[in-house]
Scaffold this active site. Structure first.
Site, short mmCIF file in Angstrom:
data_model
loop_
_atom_site.label_atom_id
_atom_site.label_comp_id
_atom_site.label_asym_id
_atom_site.label_seq_id
_atom_site.Cartn_x
_atom_site.Cartn_y
_atom_site.Cartn_z
N LYS A 1 0.86 -1.19 0.00
CA LYS A 1 0.00 0.00 0.00
C LYS A 1 0.90 1.24 0.00
CE LYS A 1 -4.43 1.00 2.26
NZ LYS A 1 -5.16 0.89 3.52
O1 G3P Z 1 -7.73 1.79 5.48
C1 G3P Z 1 -8.01 3.01 4.91
C2 G3P Z 1 -9.35 3.60 5.29
O2 G3P Z 1 -10.35 2.64 5.16
C3 G3P Z 1 -9.37 4.34 6.60
O3 G3P Z 1 -10.66 4.59 7.06
O4 G3P Z 1 -12.17 5.20 8.93
O5 G3P Z 1 -9.74 5.82 9.05
O6 G3P Z 1 -11.28 6.99 7.46
P1 G3P Z 1 -10.97 5.72 8.20
#
Ligand code: G3P
Length: 216
Positions: A84
């Site tokens: 990633k």
């Molecule tokens: O893994 C990346 C993404 O899904 C992060 O989500 O909830 O931290 O905005 P969030």
């Protein structure tokens, strides 16, 4: 649509795999830190031992050469590791190089359709638009996903769209209507997806009716 789980928690990943609907795992430095992990290699190997599906592990490096080195180290941990990489100019260069070496890259922190187009042109296997964080700014994150899907369709890119930063079931529902390839979903939302009050009510009625007859 494929379902990935967005967590680094081994118990949650095992449970989701047990449900029979798990197509992959995504992690990020915040999710790894939440598990109290400083050096992620052994933890990523542990996740890959639970599931043979794609497991995204994010680089911490920010310069192209160090991203490439770290990406190669992560990819060597297990055959199902996807590297990633954040969407920066350095990240795009690293994506191009890693992809040309046959290493799958998930380009993350994508907030616009043009960023997604750049990632696809660099050879990314996956691109991750963050819908919840876009919603937080007052925009509709899924319109960005719709634009990305339309643009990729115009040019036959093979890059798969991972709808990320999912906050609730409606995000998953709308992503599926748009034809997104993948949603990466937190464990709590995966559990909510199966729930419906009429299912619970109907099941209780079925069991009560059966019990009445069985009692005679
Ligand atoms: O893994 C990346 C993404 O899904 C992060 O989500 O909830 O931290 O905005 P969030």
């Amino acid at each position: 649509m494929k379902f990935f789980i967005d967590t680094a928690n081994l118990d949650q990943i095992s449970k989701a795999a047990g449900y029979g609907i798990l197509d992959g795992v995504t992690t990020n430095p915040s999710l790894i830190a939440k598990e109290g992990i400083i050096e992620q290699s052994e933890h990523i190997k542990a996740i890959c031992a639970i599931t043979p599906t794609p497991v995204s592990a994010e680089v911490l490096a920010t310069e192209t050469d160090s991203m490439i080195d770290e990406g190669k180290r992560l990819a060597a941990l297990a055959p199902n590791v996807v590297v990633k990489i954040p969407l920066t100019m350095s990240g795009l260069q690293a994506t191009k190089e890693l992809s040309s070496q046959g290493i799958r890259v998930n380009v993350t922190l994508v907030f616009s359709a043009i960023q997604a187009l750049l990632a696809a042109k660099a050879g990314a296997a996956y691109v991750s638009p963050f819908v919840g964080r876009l919603d937080d700014t007052g925009l509709d994150g899924l319109t960005v996903v719709e634009d990305i899907l339309n643009i990729f369709g115009n040019y036959d890119f093979e890059t798969e769209v991972i709808v990320a930063s999912i906050r609730h079931c409606q995000h998953v529902h709308r992503a599926a209507l748009l034809g997104a390839d993948i949603c990466t979903i937190p464990f709590a939302v995966i559990q909510q997806l199966s729930g419906h009050p009429l299912t619970d009510k109907g099941l209780a009625a079925f069991l009560a009716d059966h019990a009445k007859v069985a009692a005679h």
